[in-house]
Design an enzyme around this catalytic site. Sequence first.
Site, mmCIF file in Angstrom:
data_model
loop_
_atom_site.group_PDB
_atom_site.id
_atom_site.type_symbol
_atom_site.label_atom_id
_atom_site.label_comp_id
_atom_site.label_asym_id
_atom_site.label_seq_id
_atom_site.Cartn_x
_atom_site.Cartn_y
_atom_site.Cartn_z
ATOM 1 N N GLU A 257 -5.161 -8.082 6.887
ATOM 2 C CA GLU A 257 -5.535 -6.688 6.639
ATOM 3 C C GLU A 257 -6.161 -6.578 5.240
ATOM 4 O O GLU A 257 -5.703 -7.227 4.294
ATOM 5 C CB GLU A 257 -4.263 -5.814 6.708
ATOM 6 N N LYS B 19 -7.166 1.285 12.866
ATOM 7 C CA LYS B 19 -5.699 1.388 12.808
ATOM 8 C C LYS B 19 -5.253 2.743 13.352
ATOM 9 O O LYS B 19 -5.722 3.796 12.889
ATOM 10 C CB LYS B 19 -5.251 1.202 11.359
ATOM 11 N N CYS C 72 -1.212 -4.076 11.404
ATOM 12 C CA CYS C 72 0.005 -3.919 10.604
ATOM 13 C C CYS C 72 0.994 -2.874 11.139
ATOM 14 O O CYS C 72 1.727 -3.158 12.078
ATOM 15 C CB CYS C 72 -0.380 -3.638 9.152
HETATM 16 N N1 LIG Z 1 -0.163 -2.123 5.745
HETATM 17 C C1 LIG Z 1 0.817 -1.650 6.452
HETATM 18 O O1 LIG Z 1 0.627 -1.010 7.471
HETATM 19 C C2 LIG Z 1 2.184 -1.973 5.955
HETATM 20 C C3 LIG Z 1 3.263 -1.797 6.989
HETATM 21 C C4 LIG Z 1 4.620 -2.059 6.452
HETATM 22 O O2 LIG Z 1 4.796 -2.595 5.379
HETATM 23 C C5 LIG Z 1 5.753 -1.673 7.277
HETATM 24 O O3 LIG Z 1 6.883 -1.769 6.795
HETATM 25 O O4 LIG Z 1 5.566 -1.251 8.427
#
Ligand SMILES: NC(=O)CCC(=O)C(=O)O
Length: 321
Positions: A60, A150, A192
Site C-alpha cells: 500500500e 479502497k 489493507c
Molecule cells: N492502511 C490501513 O488501512 C491500516 C489498517 C490497520 O492498521 C488496521 O489495524 O486495520
Amino acid sequence: MATSSTPGPLTPGPLLLRKPVKIACIQLASGADKAANLSHAADKVREAASSGVKIVVLPECFNSPYGCDYFPSYAEELLPSPPSPEQSPSFHALSAMARDNNVYLVGGSIPELSQTTQSSTSSSDKPKPTYYNTSLTFSPTGTLLATHRKIHLFDISIPGKITFRESDVLSPGNTLTVVDLPEYGRIAVAICYDIRFPELAMIAARQGCFALVYPGAFNTTTGPLHWRLQGQARAMDNQIYVALCSPARDTSAVYHAWGHSLVVDPMAQVLVEADEKETIVTAELDGDKIEEARKGIPLRDQRRFDVYLDVSKGSKTGSEP
Ligand SMILES: NC(=O)CCC(=O)C(=O)O
C-alpha cells in the site's frame, strides 16, 4: 478483467487455480522521493521475477509516505485509462515493470486524484478534487487489468496509541475487485483495512478466486494483534490463499508500518512471513491444496444461506433485535 457483481455460481474446484504459481510480496522500503521509490520498486520487481515468480505484489502507498498529509501532494490522475505520463508516472512505471518482467503485477496502491465536475446552476462548474487509495493490477504485457479503490477507509482511534482518519482526505471506492489471470484463474484485490470485512473476502471467494491479495500497511499497535490473524482468518473462512504485502518499517517516518508481509495457505497455515525490514517473501500456490482443504472440511456445501441469507438484515428467522 475486473468484475464487480453479486456472486455467481461457484467455479468447479480443480479450475480455481489451473497450475501452480509462485507469488512474491515485495516488502519495499520507500521514502519521500517518488521517482526514487518507483525506480527502487522496479529493481525489486526484477529481482522477484528472476526467481521464477509470476505474480508480484507491492505494498500500500508504495511510492509515497503513508499519511493523510501526503495523499494530495502525491496523488496522480488515472483517467482517462491509460493516463498520460504527466498525469500518472506511477501507472506507466508499473505497466513497464509488469511488461519488462513478464509478470502479473498487483501494484500496491497509490493516492489517486479524480477531478469530478460538480454540476451546478452557476455558469462556472469548478472541478472538485476527490482522492482515493487505489490499486492497479497489470498483465504480463503491461495492460491494465483492474483498478481497486479502497472500499473501507482506515478510520480508527485507540487512545494513547493511534488515531488515523483516511476519510478526512480520501473517498471510498464502491466495488469489489476480482481479476482474471488467464493462465491461472482469479484473484481478488483489496487494500489493507478492507481485510477486516470478511463479507468482501467471502464474496470474492464465492466468485471462484484462488487467492485474496491485500497490499496493506498495518501499524505497530494493531499489526502485532491482528495482521497475521486477519490473514489466517480470511484464509480459514474461505479455504483460499491469502497474501498480505506491507512496506518495510521506517522509524523516521510519521507512520510506522508493521511489516511482516506474509502468505497463508487454504488451511490457514502461514507459509512465509517477513520481519519488519525490506525483503521479498515468496510462496508456491497450488490448486490441489485448495481442493484438499475443501474436501476435508466441506464448508462450501454446508453453508446455510437459508438461515443467514442477508447478514445486513440479521438472520432469516430473525429473533434478534
Ligand atoms: N492502511 C490501513 O488501512 C491500516 C489498517 C490497520 O492498521 C488496521 O489495524 O486495520
